[in-house]
Design an enzyme around this catalytic site. Structure first.
Site, mmCIF file in Angstrom:
data_model
loop_
_atom_site.group_PDB
_atom_site.id
_atom_site.type_symbol
_atom_site.label_atom_id
_atom_site.label_comp_id
_atom_site.label_asym_id
_atom_site.label_seq_id
_atom_site.Cartn_x
_atom_site.Cartn_y
_atom_site.Cartn_z
ATOM 1 N N GLU A 1 74.692 2.519 41.546
ATOM 2 C CA GLU A 1 75.534 1.391 41.964
ATOM 3 C C GLU A 1 76.312 1.668 43.252
ATOM 4 O O GLU A 1 77.551 1.710 43.257
ATOM 5 C CB GLU A 1 76.490 1.002 40.826
ATOM 6 C CG GLU A 1 75.756 0.459 39.612
ATOM 7 C CD GLU A 1 76.664 -0.129 38.546
ATOM 8 O OE1 GLU A 1 77.873 0.151 38.559
ATOM 9 O OE2 GLU A 1 76.153 -0.857 37.687
ATOM 10 N N GLU B 1 70.193 -1.864 33.769
ATOM 11 C CA GLU B 1 71.224 -1.636 32.744
ATOM 12 C C GLU B 1 71.653 -2.971 32.144
ATOM 13 O O GLU B 1 71.746 -3.973 32.863
ATOM 14 C CB GLU B 1 72.494 -1.019 33.360
ATOM 15 C CG GLU B 1 72.414 0.419 33.745
ATOM 16 C CD GLU B 1 73.744 0.909 34.325
ATOM 17 O OE1 GLU B 1 74.811 0.347 33.975
ATOM 18 O OE2 GLU B 1 73.711 1.826 35.147
ATOM 19 N N GLU C 1 84.222 6.020 28.508
ATOM 20 C CA GLU C 1 83.174 5.115 28.014
ATOM 21 C C GLU C 1 82.825 5.363 26.548
ATOM 22 O O GLU C 1 81.772 4.943 26.079
ATOM 23 C CB GLU C 1 81.948 5.206 28.925
ATOM 24 C CG GLU C 1 82.218 4.537 30.266
ATOM 25 C CD GLU C 1 81.039 4.497 31.207
ATOM 26 O OE1 GLU C 1 80.174 5.388 31.115
ATOM 27 O OE2 GLU C 1 80.988 3.584 32.048
HETATM 28 C C1 GAL Z 1 77.649 0.375 35.023
HETATM 29 C C2 GAL Z 1 77.417 1.845 35.406
HETATM 30 C C3 GAL Z 1 77.166 2.677 34.180
HETATM 31 C C4 GAL Z 1 78.196 2.392 33.122
HETATM 32 C C5 GAL Z 1 78.198 0.915 32.816
HETATM 33 C C6 GAL Z 1 79.166 0.508 31.746
HETATM 34 O O1 GAL Z 1 78.238 -0.333 36.063
HETATM 35 O O2 GAL Z 1 76.328 1.959 36.256
HETATM 36 O O3 GAL Z 1 77.196 4.033 34.534
HETATM 37 O O4 GAL Z 1 79.437 2.805 33.543
HETATM 38 O O5 GAL Z 1 78.528 0.211 33.978
HETATM 39 O O6 GAL Z 1 79.094 -0.868 31.487
#
Ligand code: GAL
Length: 699
Positions: free
Chosen positions: A167, A324, A372
């Site tokens: 990202e 993702e 997280e």
């Molecule tokens: C994304 C990121 C991941 C994780 C995810 C959580 O933006 O690439 O590593 O943090 O969010 O929703």
């Protein structure tokens, strides 16, 4: 049979994009480095992945300190074991470069890698996604580890794709970036004289006499030269792209057959992703819609997500990857609401409907500590597979596997309509003072145009001004404020050749450096639309005008619609009036016009109307231009359809974003692509259901 499109055979499209494993991917970000002290868990992971129908994982995304714990000391064995173990179980790997987060030793020894804010404060060690894109040290350290990773894993049969960093985004104002910006400007303008002229620095005595005097828009510095602000944003994209390209070149030099991508974050990004078009082999992006805030909100969120998928697909006009998504909730959401039964399947297949050849999750296994730890994962802290989320994921896996066998990965979304959305235009519109500082609402306007296509079930591409515009019958181009990349000529060519164009108020105002067009406006397109702008009136919130349709009724148009926020005052110079203003001192002046140009027609909407007008008018244009809907049917509220076209047959995804059942009245009979059931007159959908119909090509 191989159908040709832009010289490419459709059936060979995906095979040539991800040659080592050209099927629908179902996977997750996998962090074995968080579990190295638990060999039982690592072993169990692979068993659980198979149970969940996972066929690939993204590995190594933030693993730098596990791969290089001390400068120059590389510890790749755990990764080798992971890749081998996964491959042995039939699970492929999307291998990441670790540049998205750096180890502490790197920040400590080389502080120049740390990003500097627009207040000139250098960040301390911590977080992620916050390195300087210019720092030669960071670039070199990244090159060293990337090169080693590529040499070690690039030839592994299980490694199917490179995932560069994570990202990309943000900006850095350090001395290195500021110097690089000046060099970028020298390349762009050649001389200070030219820069001063294009930036209009005679204004407020801002003339530069040395390159060293120029700084990016610092918080306590120069922020009022709009061309400077624009160039800085362009530079940030270019510098990030340059950083990305170096990483991509490094891994490709060791493994030329493995394609590269990077996970993007969708239209909200500060980077102009279209610039990445030729540097990624496949577009990949991370999608995190916020579901279940309310019934109406779900439908809006679904359409917004559809817009994002369409935008990302349009970068290359090819299938893309959903890199993702969350299996259920995300820790960063204000309220982490679980996905209701059906929603996980629906939102996963929504991506596939819009052209994704994957459904991937963040993350495989829920992390045990840090920020997280409450983000959902396929496997939660219990480590069990008999959980709600695991079951949902397994169902998606099963369906993807069957769709893959049915040939979905050899199809693509092929719209006949396009909606222009341009990052640079957005930057300029947001920065401009006037005509409505309290909300110029470019993004909202583009989204409301998109909504009309989505509700009608009409596939739509979202190109920018630099994209090719061939193959479309209808283009909607709202608020073309900043015109660049020859967009005026491209639109003229499009209409001249028979295309239908819908333009709007506040178009053709400034050139690519934000200098206002002199003479008649909309600049460069007055003859196309057959109108000339005399001025623009802005309304306060709560103030309205009316758009009154001229002449006889023309269904589905109603006689009258509400106008808010922006009313442009135009003079017709060849165009015919279709609707006029109903109120105020400009009552009776044109609010909607049409102009024949070559073999096509250019419509110009002078005012910002309520959404109902866009819905009705775009429906009319779609019919007139002969644009094909995904499904020839009247779709109930909250239900949409999207078509993927293949060499032998098409797949039509009919999606119900309502929590309650819906029925679609069909004009033809269809077969369910997954179970062969025939639907004659009605297609029933339960709440949050997606059904996939197939349609053979005649002959
Ligand atoms: C994304 C990121 C991941 C994780 C995810 C959580 O933006 O690439 O590593 O943090 O969010 O929703």
């Amino acid at each position: 049979m191989n159908e040709q499109r832009n010289g490419r055979a459709v059936s060979a499209l995906w095979e040539s994009t991800v040659p080592k494993y050209p099927c629908l991917l179902h996977g997750a970000d996998y962090y074995p480095e968080q579990w190295l002290g638990h060999p039982d868990i690592l072993k169990r992971d692979v068993e659980l992945m198979r149970e969940a129908g996972i066929n690939c994982v993204s590995l190594g995304i933030f693993a730098w300190s596990s791969l290089e714990p001390e400068e120059g000391v590389y510890t790749f064995d755990w990764m080798t074991e992971a890749v081998d173990r996964l491959y042995g179980a039939g699970i492929r790997v999307i291998l990441a470069t670790p540049s998205g987060a750096r180890p502490a030793w790197l920040a400590e020894k080389y502080p120049e890698v740390l990003r500097v804010s627009d207040s000139l404060a250098r960040a301390a060690f911590g977080g992620r996604h916050n390195h300087c894109y210019t720092s030669p040290v960071y670039r070199e350290k990244v090159r060293q580890i990337d090169q080693r990773l590529a040499a070690r894993f690039g030839g592994h049969p299980g490694v199917i794709l490179w995932h560069i960093s994570n990202e990309f985004g943000g900006e850095c104002f350090c001395p290195l970036c500021r110097a690089a910006f000046r060099e970028w400007l020298k390349r762009k303008y050649g001389s200070l004289e030219k820069l001063n002229e294009q930036w209009y620095t005679s204004f407020w005595s801002h003339r530069y006499t040395k390159w060293e005097q120029i700084d990016p828009p610092l918080r306590n510095g120069e922020t009022r030269l709009h061309a400077l602000n624009l160039d800085w944003k362009r530079f940030v994209t270019d510098q990030t792209l340059d950083f990305y390209r170096r990483e991509a070149e490094t891994v490709k030099s060791a493994a030329p057959d493995v394609p590269v991508t990077t996970n993007m974050i969708g239209p909200k990004s500060n980077l102009n992703y279209h610039k990445f078009r030729d540097s990624v082999d496949v577009v990949a992006w991370d999608s995190y819609p916020l579901w279940h805030r309310g019934a109406e909100e779900d439908i809006r969120e679904a359409q917004k997500t559809a817009f994002a998928h369409d935008t990302m697909r349009s970068i290359k006009r090819k299938p893309f990857l959903l890199m993702e998504s969350t299996p259920s909730t995300a820790n960063w959401m204000e309220v982490s609401k679980l996905k209701r039964p059906g929603m996980h399947m629906l939102s996963s297949l929504q991506a596939a409907a819009h052209g994704s050849n994957s459904v991937q999750y963040f993350q495989w296994r829920q992390s045990r500590g840090a920020c997280e730890k409450f983000h959902s994962a396929v496997v939660d802290h219990s480590g069990r597979s008999d959980t709600m989320i695991f079951r949902d994921v397994r169902e998606v896996g099963k369906r993807l596997e069957a769709l893959d066998k049915a040939g979905l990965s050899r199809t693509e979304v092929r719209p006949e309509a396009a909606l222009l959305f341009d990052w640079e235009n957005r930057w300029a519109l947001r920065d401009a003072q006037g005509p409505r500082r309290s909300g110029i609402h470019y993004d909202e306007t583009v989204l409301s145009f998109h909504r009309a296509f989505w509700e009608l079930g009409v596939p739509v591409d979202v190109p920018d001004m630099e994209s090719g515009l061939t193959g479309y019958k209808l283009i909607a181009a709202p608020m073309l404020y900043l015109c660049r990349a020859g967009i005026q000529d491209k639109l003229k060519d499009f209409v001249r050749a028979g295309g239908t164009l819908l333009g709007t108020y506040w178009s053709g105002v400034v050139n690519e450096n934000d200098l206002c067009f002199l003479g008649d406006t909309p600049g460069g397109i007055t003859e196309l639309f057959g109108i000339r702008r005399e001025g623009i009136d802005a309304l306060y919130d709560g103030q309205y005008n009316r758009l009154l349709i001229d002449g006889k009724a023309c269904p589905p148009l109603k006689r009258e619609y509400r106008i808010a926020e922006l009313c442009e005052l135009d003079c017709c110079e060849g165009a015919s009036v279709l609707a006029g203003y109903g109120d105020d001192f400009y009552r009776g002046r044109p609010a909607l016009t049409v102009h024949s140009y070559g073999k096509g027609r250019a419509y110009y909407l002078a005012a910002r109307t309520e959404y109902a007008f866009l819905r009705d008018f775009i429906a009319l244009l779609i019919k007139r231009a002969g644009v094909r809907k995904s499904l020839d049917a009247q779709l109930p509220d909250g239900v949409t359809a999207e078509r993927r076209t293949g060499p032998e047959k098409d797949f039509i995804f009919v999606q119900n974003f309502n929590a309650f059942p819906a029925k679609v009245a069909l004009n033809a009979s269809f077969r369910d692509a997954e179970n062969g059931v025939a639907y004659e007159k009605t297609l029933p959908l339960s709440g949050y259901e997606v059904k996939i119909l197939e349609e053979d090509h005649p002959g």
